[in-house]
Enzyme design. Structure first.
Site, PDB file in Angstrom:
ATOM      1  N   ASP A   1       0.851  -1.194   0.000  1.00  0.00           N
ATOM      2  CA  ASP A   1       0.000   0.000   0.000  1.00  0.00           C
ATOM      3  C   ASP A   1       0.882   1.237   0.000  1.00  0.00           C
ATOM      4  OD1 ASP A   1      -2.476  -1.264   0.043  1.00  0.00           O
ATOM      5  OD2 ASP A   1      -2.460  -1.441   2.226  1.00  0.00           O
ATOM      6  N   GLY A   2       0.468   2.264  -0.728  1.00  0.00           N
ATOM      7  CA  GLY A   2       1.197   3.529  -0.719  1.00  0.00           C
ATOM      8  C   GLY A   2       2.121   3.707  -1.909  1.00  0.00           C
ATOM      9  N   CYS A   3       2.140   2.733  -2.802  1.00  0.00           N
ATOM     10  CA  CYS A   3       2.979   2.850  -3.998  1.00  0.00           C
ATOM     11  C   CYS A   3       2.114   3.251  -5.186  1.00  0.00           C
ATOM     12  CB  CYS A   3       3.673   1.520  -4.310  1.00  0.00           C
ATOM     13  SG  CYS A   3       4.926   1.058  -3.116  1.00  0.00           S
ATOM     14  N   GLN A   4       2.651   4.125  -6.011  1.00  0.00           N
ATOM     15  CA  GLN A   4       1.950   4.554  -7.215  1.00  0.00           C
ATOM     16  C   GLN A   4       1.830   3.387  -8.190  1.00  0.00           C
ATOM     17  OE1 GLN A   4       4.011   7.752  -9.155  1.00  0.00           O
ATOM     18  NE2 GLN A   4       2.533   7.930 -10.791  1.00  0.00           N
ATOM     19  N   SER A   5       2.893   2.627  -8.338  1.00  0.00           N
ATOM     20  CA  SER A   5       2.907   1.437  -9.192  1.00  0.00           C
ATOM     21  C   SER A   5       2.543   0.234  -8.335  1.00  0.00           C
ATOM     22  CB  SER A   5       4.306   1.220  -9.771  1.00  0.00           C
ATOM     23  OG  SER A   5       4.777   2.396 -10.367  1.00  0.00           O
TER      24      SER A   5
END
Length: 145
Positions: free
Chosen positions: A49-53
């Site tokens: 969670d928290g990653c753009q990709s």
């Protein structure tokens, strides 16, 4: 090789490159060495969670040396540059004891000025990846006590 020795090698490698185009290429090259994760491991449970990709991480505790159990990380991303960052983080932390990982000061990220050359969402992704890697190590550390 210790976590700090690996970080120092990475810093030296980046210092040899004069511009960020070459440094991005180096990060991408790290990602090319990352083996593809199994489809079974590329699931919602392993998604960071928290990653753009999309980024997936798993870890296992290798107790083949009972005196020195180590954490082995596996990770992958669907984005080329992020896959390189995943590979860098795995290169630094995988193969070390849970305590070493939990206690590690990951100074190489600042020294190579990675955060200054990434978007805020990519930086948030690095924080989320490191948080998950440390969480795995903390879990294994508590199991070993």
């Amino acid at each position: 090789m210790s976590i700090n020795q690996i970080q120092d090698e990475i810093i030296e490698e980046f210092d040899l490159l004069e511009n960020w185009v070459d440094r991005y290429e180096l990060i991408i090259d790290y990602g090319k060495s990352l083996p593809k994760m199994s489809e079974a491991d590329m699931n919602e449970r392993n998604l960071i969670d928290g990653c753009q990709s999309k980024v997936w991480f798993t870890a296992e505790l290798d107790k083949s040396d009972p005196n020195n159990p180590i954490v082995i990380y596996h990770g992958y991303s669907d984005a080329t540059l992020v896959k390189g960052i995943v590979a860098l983080l795995i290169h630094v932390l995988s193969g070390h004891s849970p305590k070493e990982i939990v206690d590690a000061d990951l100074y190489f990220i600042d020294k190579i000025q990675l955060q200054e050359h990434l978007s805020p969402t990519r930086n948030n992704g690095i924080v989320a990846m490191l948080k998950q890697m440390r969480l795995f190590a903390l879990t294994y550390l508590s199991i070993l006590k």
